[in-house]
Enzyme design. Structure first.
Site, short mmCIF file in Angstrom:
data_model
loop_
_atom_site.label_atom_id
_atom_site.label_comp_id
_atom_site.label_asym_id
_atom_site.label_seq_id
_atom_site.Cartn_x
_atom_site.Cartn_y
_atom_site.Cartn_z
N GLU A 178 37.24 -46.19 -101.95
CA GLU A 178 37.46 -45.14 -101.62
C GLU A 178 38.62 -45.01 -100.74
OE1 GLU A 178 34.25 -43.74 -98.75
OE2 GLU A 178 33.23 -43.56 -101.03
N GLU A 197 28.11 -46.64 -104.56
CA GLU A 197 27.61 -46.53 -103.39
C GLU A 197 27.16 -45.68 -104.09
OE1 GLU A 197 29.61 -45.61 -99.68
OE2 GLU A 197 30.66 -47.53 -100.22
C1 FCB Z 1 31.17 -44.06 -97.82
C2 FCB Z 1 31.56 -45.83 -97.40
C3 FCB Z 1 30.97 -46.48 -96.75
C4 FCB Z 1 29.33 -45.22 -96.32
C5 FCB Z 1 29.45 -45.12 -96.55
C6 FCB Z 1 28.13 -43.88 -95.50
O1 FCB Z 1 32.07 -43.08 -97.59
O2 FCB Z 1 32.39 -46.09 -97.89
O3 FCB Z 1 31.23 -47.34 -96.19
O4 FCB Z 1 30.60 -45.69 -94.43
O5 FCB Z 1 30.22 -43.83 -96.91
#
Ligand code: FCB
Length: 448
Positions: free
Chosen positions: A165, A352
């Site tokens: 990110e 994620e």
């Molecule tokens: C993302 C991050 C991760 C976590 C999630 C909820 O932005 O990559 O580390 O904090 O959000």
């Protein structure tokens, strides 16, 4: 059967070093910007730090056992740069490398494929003292760090993610200042974003050289489809700018070959300094794109919302998680189809996806997190829909294996499919963990 995934589809879980490891000053580790930031009064909502967190640095064997018990196929974790190079460059700390090497071995012995993220936000403080990511040299130090790690682990690790990110690093870290290093300067944020992308390209070259022909290298972006809050022209234009700010600013250099021209024009004098060869480095072919998806963005025009005069609005009647993020599974489908169609992304992993809810352990010693099950189920179904339409989605990672330090929110947000009691370090598999385990066993979702 509701949704059967292709053979070989990878079901994983994700974490990151600062959020779970603890052991913040052990075995020669240098300080990171998150150590500094969390130790600064007023920065973390509940005044906590990641000093101990899930104590994974000492309990990693137990955590690998838990993954095995759930049948997890792949584990995405990140490396703390300051464990490997306490000063960010130069002297290598063998004990830091040993830690990750043992973890990799244990994963492989248990049939779990390691996916390594090189940078999940914990820059060595020593490099911050030289300007952090605003300093172009740091991109080259990142390349050196990548090479030290790849030389040690590249024989066994075949899945590499350079950055997690970069938008969050640049904007939340250097633009708005809610994350480490806590700088609030929009021009600096764009310079940082450029250096992050450059460092990505440099690391891609290094990883390919050192990890063998069968290694896959990629980058993870936080992506969110942007919808206009109304049919008004100014809201539609704001939504387009927000898409440029959040999504296209990273997708286009990586997959098209330059920054989006409408945004270049809009940013004007905020534009970063670049060098002529940079775009060729940034645009080096990747094997996959990692997508972190949590929600969509609904955007209205707002003259005062810097930097792109766009502000997020809530949708009436919609469901929100504890983070205040709308539950919007269709957005995942929409983004996957767009990446395939518009950017011709060769292969995608959802690196994620998950949700924070206020979980509790009930007297029966169980954690009944039905809302998380529901969130995950809907998103997995959305991912499946994209696959049936031809998107090359190869894996899905739940955020997160276990509850952990949620950055500026401290321990107030629980994302895990395993509950962590931070007083005792006891782990309890939540209902969502048991449910996910079945999804893996069935390679899909069989019932509504
Ligand atoms: C993302 C991050 C991760 C976590 C999630 C909820 O932005 O990559 O580390 O904090 O959000």
């Amino acid at each position: 059967m509701l949704a059967k995934f292709p053979d070989g589809f990878i079901w994983g879980v994700a974490t990151s070093s600062y959020q779970i490891e603890g052991g913040w000053n052990e075995d020669g580790k240098g300080l990171s910007i998150w150590d500094t930031f969390s130790h600064t009064k007023g920065k973390i909502l509940d005044n906590t730090t990641g000093d101990v967190s899930c104590d994974h640095y000492h309990r990693w064997r137990e955590d690998v056992e838990l993954m095995k018990e759930l049948g997890i196929m792949a584990y995405r974790f990140s490396i703390a740069w300051a464990r490997i190079l306490p000063d960010g460059k130069g002297k290598v700390n063998a004990k830091g490398l040993d830690f990750y090497s043992r973890l990799v071995d244990a994963l492989l012995e248990n049939g779990i494929t390691p996916f390594i993220t090189l940078y999940h936000w914990d820059l060595p403080q020593a490099l911050q003292d030289e300007g952090g990511w605003a300093n172009r040299d740091v991109a080259f130090y990142f390349g050196e760090y990548a090479s030290v790690v790849a030389k040690r682990l590249g024989d066994r690790v075949k899945h590499w993610i350079t950055h997690n990110e970069p938008w969050v690093v640049a904007w939340i870290g250097y633009g708005f200042g809610n994350h480490a290093p806590g700088i609030q300067n929009h021009k600096v944020a764009l310079q940082v974003a450029h250096h992050l992308l450059l460092s990505h390209g440099l690391a891609v070259e290094v990883l390919r050289d050192l990890c063998g022909y069968n290694a896959e290298v990629g980058i993870t972006l936080n992506l969110s489809p942007v919808h206009s809050a109304s049919d008004r022209e100014e809201d539609i234009a704001a939504a387009k700018r927000h898409d440029g700010f959040l999504n296209r600013w990273f997708l286009e250099p990586l997959f098209v070959g330059g920054y989006p021209s409408d945004m270049v024009e809009f940013y004007g004098e905020l534009m970063p300094k670049t060098q002529p060869a940079d775009m060729a480095i940034i645009g080096k072919r990747v094997d996959f794109l990692g997508v972190n998806y949590y929600s969509r963005s609904v955007i209205a025009h707002n003259e005062d919302s810097k930097p792109v005069k766009a502000m997020g609005v809530k949708v009436e009647g919609a469901e929100y998680t504890e983070m205040g993020w709308e539950v919007y599974p269709d957005g995942l489908y929409e983004m996957l189809v767009r990446l395939d169609g518009e950017y011709r992304v060769p292969k995608i992993y959802i690196t994620e996806n998950g949700a924070a809810y206020a979980d509790e352990v009930l007297p029966d010693e169980r954690v009944h997190d039905e809302r998380r099950v529901n969130y995950l189920r809907q998103h997995i179904l959305a991912a499946h829909r994209a696959i049936t339409e031809g998107v090359n989605l190869a894996g899905y990672f739940v955020w997160s294996l276990m509850d952990n330090f949620e950055w500026a929110y401290g321990y107030t947000k629980r994302f895990g499919i395993i509950f962590v009691d931070f007083e005792t370090q006891r782990r309890i598999i939540k209902e969502s963990g048991h449910w996910y385990s079945q999804v893996i066993r069935n390679n899909g979702i069989i019932a509504i």
